[in-house]
Design a protein around this motif. Structure first.
Motif, PDB file in Angstrom:
ATOM      1  N   GLU A  10       0.842  -1.192   0.000  1.00  0.00           N
ATOM      2  CA  GLU A  10       0.000   0.000   0.000  1.00  0.00           C
ATOM      3  C   GLU A  10       0.881   1.247   0.000  1.00  0.00           C
ATOM      4  OE1 GLU A  10      -3.128   0.740  -0.323  1.00  0.00           O
ATOM      5  OE2 GLU A  10      -4.082  -1.212  -0.111  1.00  0.00           O
ATOM      6  N   HIS A  52      -7.173  -1.020  -9.902  1.00  0.00           N
ATOM      7  CA  HIS A  52      -6.691   0.339 -10.153  1.00  0.00           C
ATOM      8  C   HIS A  52      -5.694   0.334 -11.309  1.00  0.00           C
ATOM      9  CE1 HIS A  52      -7.896   2.237  -6.194  1.00  0.00           C
ATOM     10  NE2 HIS A  52      -8.040   0.949  -5.913  1.00  0.00           N
ATOM     11  N   ASN A  60       0.063   5.422  -6.497  1.00  0.00           N
ATOM     12  CA  ASN A  60      -1.388   5.295  -6.391  1.00  0.00           C
ATOM     13  C   ASN A  60      -2.060   5.892  -7.615  1.00  0.00           C
ATOM     14  OD1 ASN A  60      -1.572   4.038  -3.887  1.00  0.00           O
ATOM     15  ND2 ASN A  60      -1.525   5.969  -2.785  1.00  0.00           N
ATOM     16  N   ASP A 100      -6.740  -3.712  -4.741  1.00  0.00           N
ATOM     17  CA  ASP A 100      -6.642  -3.496  -3.309  1.00  0.00           C
ATOM     18  C   ASP A 100      -7.960  -3.812  -2.632  1.00  0.00           C
ATOM     19  OD1 ASP A 100      -8.100  -1.206  -3.919  1.00  0.00           O
ATOM     20  OD2 ASP A 100      -6.793   0.158  -2.842  1.00  0.00           O
ATOM     21  N   ARG A 112      -2.689  -4.426  -0.913  1.00  0.00           N
ATOM     22  CA  ARG A 112      -2.581  -4.114  -2.335  1.00  0.00           C
ATOM     23  C   ARG A 112      -1.636  -5.114  -2.990  1.00  0.00           C
ATOM     24  NH1 ARG A 112      -0.344   1.449  -5.096  1.00  0.00           N
ATOM     25  NH2 ARG A 112       0.642   0.454  -6.863  1.00  0.00           N
TER      26      ARG A 112
END
Length: 124
Positions: A10, A52, A60, A100, A112
């Motif tokens: 993460e 994602h 991110n 995630d 994640r």
């Protein structure tokens, strides 16, 4: 297709001891991604899960696709199918997508994992 998720991946990293494993297939002819995710050790039951992209490890980015949670809890599973948009297909093929799983304690994501594809028939 595979990917192991944990708190250290993460951004920023967290101390969660939870872990998840992703398996599945991607068919580049139809842009169909079939996934199966199993997790254990979340701090609370999952509150959300997403794919994602476009982002390398350590970065991110926005959620692209929701993940359908089948069995929810601190241990649980998710399976389903999504159609990957042409605009992000190269990111998937290059390992620049991740998944995630969120919880109440970690609302921005408890664990994640980057997605890695192996070459198979029907893939690019």
């Amino acid at each position: 297709m595979s990917g192991v998720a944990n708190g250290s991946q993460e951004v920023p990293a967290n101390s969660s001891t939870a872990i998840a494993s992703l398996s599945g297939t991607y068919n580049a002819n139809s842009n169909s991604l079939e996934y199966n995710i199993v997790w254990t050790g979340l701090s609370t039951p999952a509150t959300a899960a997403h794919f994602h992209g476009i982002a390398s490890a350590g970065m991110n980015t926005a959620a692209l696709y929701p993940i359908n949670v089948d069995i929810n809890g601190t241990s649980g599973s998710a399976k389903g199918q999504i159609t990957v948009a042409d605009s992000v297909e190269n990111a998937l093929l290059e390992g620049k997508m991740y998944y995630d799983i969120h919880s109440l304690i970690y609302p921005d994501g408890e664990i994640r994992g980057q997605i890695s594809l192996s070459k198979q028939a029907g893939t690019k």
